[in-house]
Design a protein around this motif. Structure first.
Motif, PDB file in Angstrom:
ATOM      1  N   ILE A  40      -2.442  -1.942  -8.013  1.00 27.55           N
ATOM      2  CA  ILE A  40      -2.678  -3.250  -7.512  1.00 27.55           C
ATOM      3  C   ILE A  40      -4.202  -3.320  -7.273  1.00 27.55           C
ATOM      4  N   HIS A  41      -4.831  -4.309  -7.737  1.00 32.85           N
ATOM      5  CA  HIS A  41      -6.164  -4.325  -7.473  1.00 32.85           C
ATOM      6  C   HIS A  41      -6.427  -5.852  -6.945  1.00 32.85           C
ATOM      7  N   THR A  42      -7.126  -6.277  -5.746  1.00 34.20           N
ATOM      8  CA  THR A  42      -7.170  -7.484  -5.503  1.00 34.20           C
ATOM      9  C   THR A  42      -8.502  -7.748  -4.584  1.00 34.20           C
ATOM     10  N   TYR A  43      -8.956  -8.935  -4.566  1.00 32.09           N
ATOM     11  CA  TYR A  43     -10.339  -9.117  -3.512  1.00 32.09           C
ATOM     12  C   TYR A  43     -10.013 -10.232  -2.362  1.00 32.09           C
ATOM     13  N   MET A  44      -8.806 -10.561  -2.246  1.00 30.41           N
ATOM     14  CA  MET A  44      -8.386 -11.684  -1.425  1.00 30.41           C
ATOM     15  C   MET A  44      -9.266 -13.006  -1.333  1.00 30.41           C
ATOM     16  N   GLY A  45      -9.385 -13.587  -2.516  1.00 27.34           N
ATOM     17  CA  GLY A  45      -9.998 -14.871  -2.373  1.00 27.34           C
ATOM     18  C   GLY A  45     -10.045 -15.312  -3.992  1.00 27.34           C
ATOM     19  N   LYS A  83       7.068  -2.727 -15.893  1.00 29.87           N
ATOM     20  CA  LYS A  83       8.358  -1.499 -15.787  1.00 29.87           C
ATOM     21  C   LYS A  83       8.628  -0.828 -17.132  1.00 29.87           C
ATOM     22  N   GLU A  84       8.435  -1.837 -18.253  1.00 36.80           N
ATOM     23  CA  GLU A  84       8.722  -1.166 -19.561  1.00 36.80           C
ATOM     24  C   GLU A  84       7.462  -0.733 -20.246  1.00 36.80           C
ATOM     25  N   LEU A  85       6.360  -0.975 -19.922  1.00 38.38           N
ATOM     26  CA  LEU A  85       5.037  -0.465 -20.246  1.00 38.38           C
ATOM     27  C   LEU A  85       4.990   1.175 -19.674  1.00 38.38           C
ATOM     28  N   ASN A  86       5.077   1.122 -18.447  1.00 42.02           N
ATOM     29  CA  ASN A  86       4.959   2.478 -17.616  1.00 42.02           C
ATOM     30  C   ASN A  86       6.126   3.346 -18.121  1.00 42.02           C
ATOM     31  N   GLY A  87       7.217   2.643 -18.352  1.00 40.79           N
ATOM     32  CA  GLY A  87       8.420   3.522 -18.868  1.00 40.79           C
ATOM     33  C   GLY A  87       8.160   4.033 -20.222  1.00 40.79           C
ATOM     34  N   ALA A  88       7.358   3.508 -20.828  1.00 41.49           N
ATOM     35  CA  ALA A  88       6.792   4.006 -22.177  1.00 41.49           C
ATOM     36  C   ALA A  88       5.590   4.975 -22.167  1.00 41.49           C
ATOM     37  N   GLY A  89       5.051   5.082 -21.066  1.00 42.42           N
ATOM     38  CA  GLY A  89       4.001   6.039 -20.960  1.00 42.42           C
ATOM     39  C   GLY A  89       2.756   5.197 -20.929  1.00 42.42           C
ATOM     40  N   ILE A  90       2.658   4.007 -20.709  1.00 45.19           N
ATOM     41  CA  ILE A  90       1.263   3.319 -20.750  1.00 45.19           C
ATOM     42  C   ILE A  90       0.960   2.859 -19.314  1.00 45.19           C
ATOM     43  N   TYR A  91      -0.254   3.349 -18.897  1.00 49.58           N
ATOM     44  CA  TYR A  91      -0.595   3.277 -17.578  1.00 49.58           C
ATOM     45  C   TYR A  91      -0.809   1.683 -17.495  1.00 49.58           C
ATOM     46  N   ALA A  92       0.046   1.010 -16.441  1.00 50.33           N
ATOM     47  CA  ALA A  92       0.015  -0.355 -16.215  1.00 50.33           C
ATOM     48  C   ALA A  92       0.240  -0.628 -14.914  1.00 50.33           C
ATOM     49  N   GLY A  93      -0.575  -1.771 -14.586  1.00 52.29           N
ATOM     50  CA  GLY A  93      -0.539  -2.283 -12.938  1.00 52.29           C
ATOM     51  C   GLY A  93      -0.875  -3.623 -12.930  1.00 52.29           C
ATOM     52  N   ILE A  94      -1.265  -4.053 -11.596  1.00 50.02           N
ATOM     53  CA  ILE A  94      -1.342  -5.589 -11.452  1.00 50.02           C
ATOM     54  C   ILE A  94      -2.683  -5.787 -11.023  1.00 50.02           C
ATOM     55  N   MET A  95      -3.225  -7.045 -11.474  1.00 48.54           N
ATOM     56  CA  MET A  95      -4.488  -7.715 -10.892  1.00 48.54           C
ATOM     57  C   MET A  95      -3.745  -8.709  -9.993  1.00 48.54           C
ATOM     58  N   LYS A 109      -3.479  -4.372 -17.711  1.00 49.07           N
ATOM     59  CA  LYS A 109      -3.598  -5.068 -16.276  1.00 49.07           C
ATOM     60  C   LYS A 109      -2.886  -6.479 -16.417  1.00 49.07           C
ATOM     61  N   ILE A 110      -1.790  -6.672 -15.531  1.00 53.06           N
ATOM     62  CA  ILE A 110      -1.123  -7.905 -15.651  1.00 53.06           C
ATOM     63  C   ILE A 110      -1.144  -8.717 -14.557  1.00 53.06           C
ATOM     64  N   THR A 111      -1.915  -9.812 -14.702  1.00 59.67           N
ATOM     65  CA  THR A 111      -1.978 -10.626 -13.492  1.00 59.67           C
ATOM     66  C   THR A 111      -0.658 -11.208 -12.987  1.00 59.67           C
ATOM     67  N   ILE A 112      -0.604 -11.009 -11.550  1.00 62.74           N
ATOM     68  CA  ILE A 112       0.525 -11.536 -10.897  1.00 62.74           C
ATOM     69  C   ILE A 112      -0.172 -12.204  -9.615  1.00 62.74           C
ATOM     70  N   THR A 113      -0.001 -13.512  -9.366  1.00 62.15           N
ATOM     71  CA  THR A 113      -0.598 -13.930  -8.307  1.00 62.15           C
ATOM     72  C   THR A 113       0.293 -14.157  -7.156  1.00 62.15           C
ATOM     73  N   THR A 114       1.590 -14.294  -7.429  1.00 66.25           N
ATOM     74  CA  THR A 114       2.846 -14.660  -6.646  1.00 66.25           C
ATOM     75  C   THR A 114       3.766 -13.981  -6.879  1.00 66.25           C
ATOM     76  N   PRO A 115       4.748 -13.316  -5.936  1.00 70.67           N
ATOM     77  CA  PRO A 115       6.079 -12.962  -6.300  1.00 70.67           C
ATOM     78  C   PRO A 115       7.165 -13.961  -6.406  1.00 70.67           C
ATOM     79  N   ASN A 116       6.697 -15.220  -6.561  1.00 72.70           N
ATOM     80  CA  ASN A 116       7.631 -16.391  -6.481  1.00 72.70           C
ATOM     81  C   ASN A 116       7.769 -17.080  -7.900  1.00 72.70           C
ATOM     82  N   ASP A 117       8.640 -17.061  -8.674  1.00 66.82           N
ATOM     83  CA  ASP A 117       8.800 -17.580  -9.790  1.00 66.82           C
ATOM     84  C   ASP A 117       8.287 -19.069  -9.915  1.00 66.82           C
ATOM     85  N   GLU A 118       8.977 -19.875  -8.772  1.00 68.22           N
ATOM     86  CA  GLU A 118       8.729 -21.167  -8.587  1.00 68.22           C
ATOM     87  C   GLU A 118       7.264 -21.543  -8.461  1.00 68.22           C
TER      88      GLU A 118
END
Length: 294
Positions: free
Chosen positions: A209-214, A167-179, A138-147
């Motif tokens: 993707i899992h979120t709790y909106m706060g 992308k690389e994790l899933n390409g290698a068969g590892i179940y990966a997504g976003i917090m 599970k990789i945390t990504i809070t914003t799509p904007n790098d800045e």
């Protein structure tokens, strides 16, 4: 890096099904170097002084191996829920890599929380673990904007690097997504960014993707966050005081609408978002999986 005394590394989880189905939990490091301004682990209840300074547990791998040997049942071990296991010190000390080798050796699965693409270094071991037990990253990504990510997560890899890791994790068969945790009120809680984040998740192969909106705010962490967010967005501190006062659970004002937008976007791209569905999707009995091939 300082090393602190520790009697145990791994703890049994009572209600793992409420959080990615983990059976055990461990934090190999104490403190984190990513500098995320919103991190709840700065709170007084965790008793971590100087949270931005990374320390490790003395003889962590020796202790962990003893515990893995003694455990009556295997299961999925959660790593990094409180302190990111792929902090900057890990590049040198490779304690996480050593732990993954032990997890593989004793037949356990693993659930990793991180903001770092350093996880890709250990892809070889994760693939080996995945052959006999379950792996989820599970990789945390809070914003799509790098800045913006540079400002609120100053020493972590920027968001685009994390998308590439998924992308690389899933390409290698590892179940990966976003917090998608937290969602910062008045900062990352806008419809356009939520849609963009889900789209980027889709084109990079994220399974969920899992979120709790706060977000949560309490004691020492509240003071730290409000000071930092006011530096980035002058006047924002007063906005938080007016809206949330001393509340711990700070749900974004448009939570219901925004979550609806989020769910619609996930459904459009076939991305899982419900915790039970995520657990069911990655926690597969390997024997059943292999039998299904025939």
């Amino acid at each position: 890096m300082d090393f602190i005394e520790a009697k145990t590394i791994m703890t049994k989880v009572k209600n793992g099904d409420s959080w990615y189905g983990v059976d055990f939990n461990m934090n190999l490091y104490r403190g984190c170097s990513h500098g995320c301004i919103y991190c709840d682990s700065r709170s007084d209840c965790y008793k971590i002084e100087g949270f931005d300074r990374v320390r490790s547990k003395k003889d962590a791998l020796l202790i962990l191996e003893r515990e893995l040997q003694k455990s009556k049942k295997t299961g999925v071990i959660g790593i990094g829920a409180m302190s990111d296991t792929y902090n900057h010190a890990e590049k040198k000390y490779e304690i996480t890599r050593g732990a993954l080798k032990l997890i593989k050796k004793y037949g356990y699965g693993v659930s990793i929380d991180t903001k770092s693409d350093l996880v890709l270094r250990d892809l070889d071991i994760l693939k080996e673990i995945n052959k006999s037990n379950n792996v989820i990253v599970k990789i945390t990504i809070t914003t799509p904007n790098d800045e913006l990510s540079k400002n609120i997560e100053p020493y972590a890899p920027v968001s685009s690097q994390r998308f590439k890791a998924i992308k690389e994790l899933n390409g290698a068969g590892i179940y990966a997504g976003i917090m998608l945790n937290p969602v910062l009120p008045f900062v990352t809680d806008n419809e356009e960014d939520i849609k963009k984040l889900v789209y980027l998740a889709h084109i990079n192969g994220a399974k969920f993707i899992h979120t709790y909106m706060g977000m949560t705010l309490r004691d020492r962490q509240r003071d730290y966050y409000l000071e930092k967010i006011d530096e980035l967005f002058p006047g924002m501190m007063q906005k938080y005081f007016k809206c949330y006062q001393e509340r711990y659970d700070c749900t974004v004002l448009s939570a219901k609408h925004l979550y609806g937008v989020f769910v619609d976007e996930c459904k459009k791209y076939g991305i899982l978002y419900n915790m039970k569905d995520i657990i069911k999707a990655y926690k597969v009995k390997k024997s059943d999986e292999q039998i299904s091939l025939f």
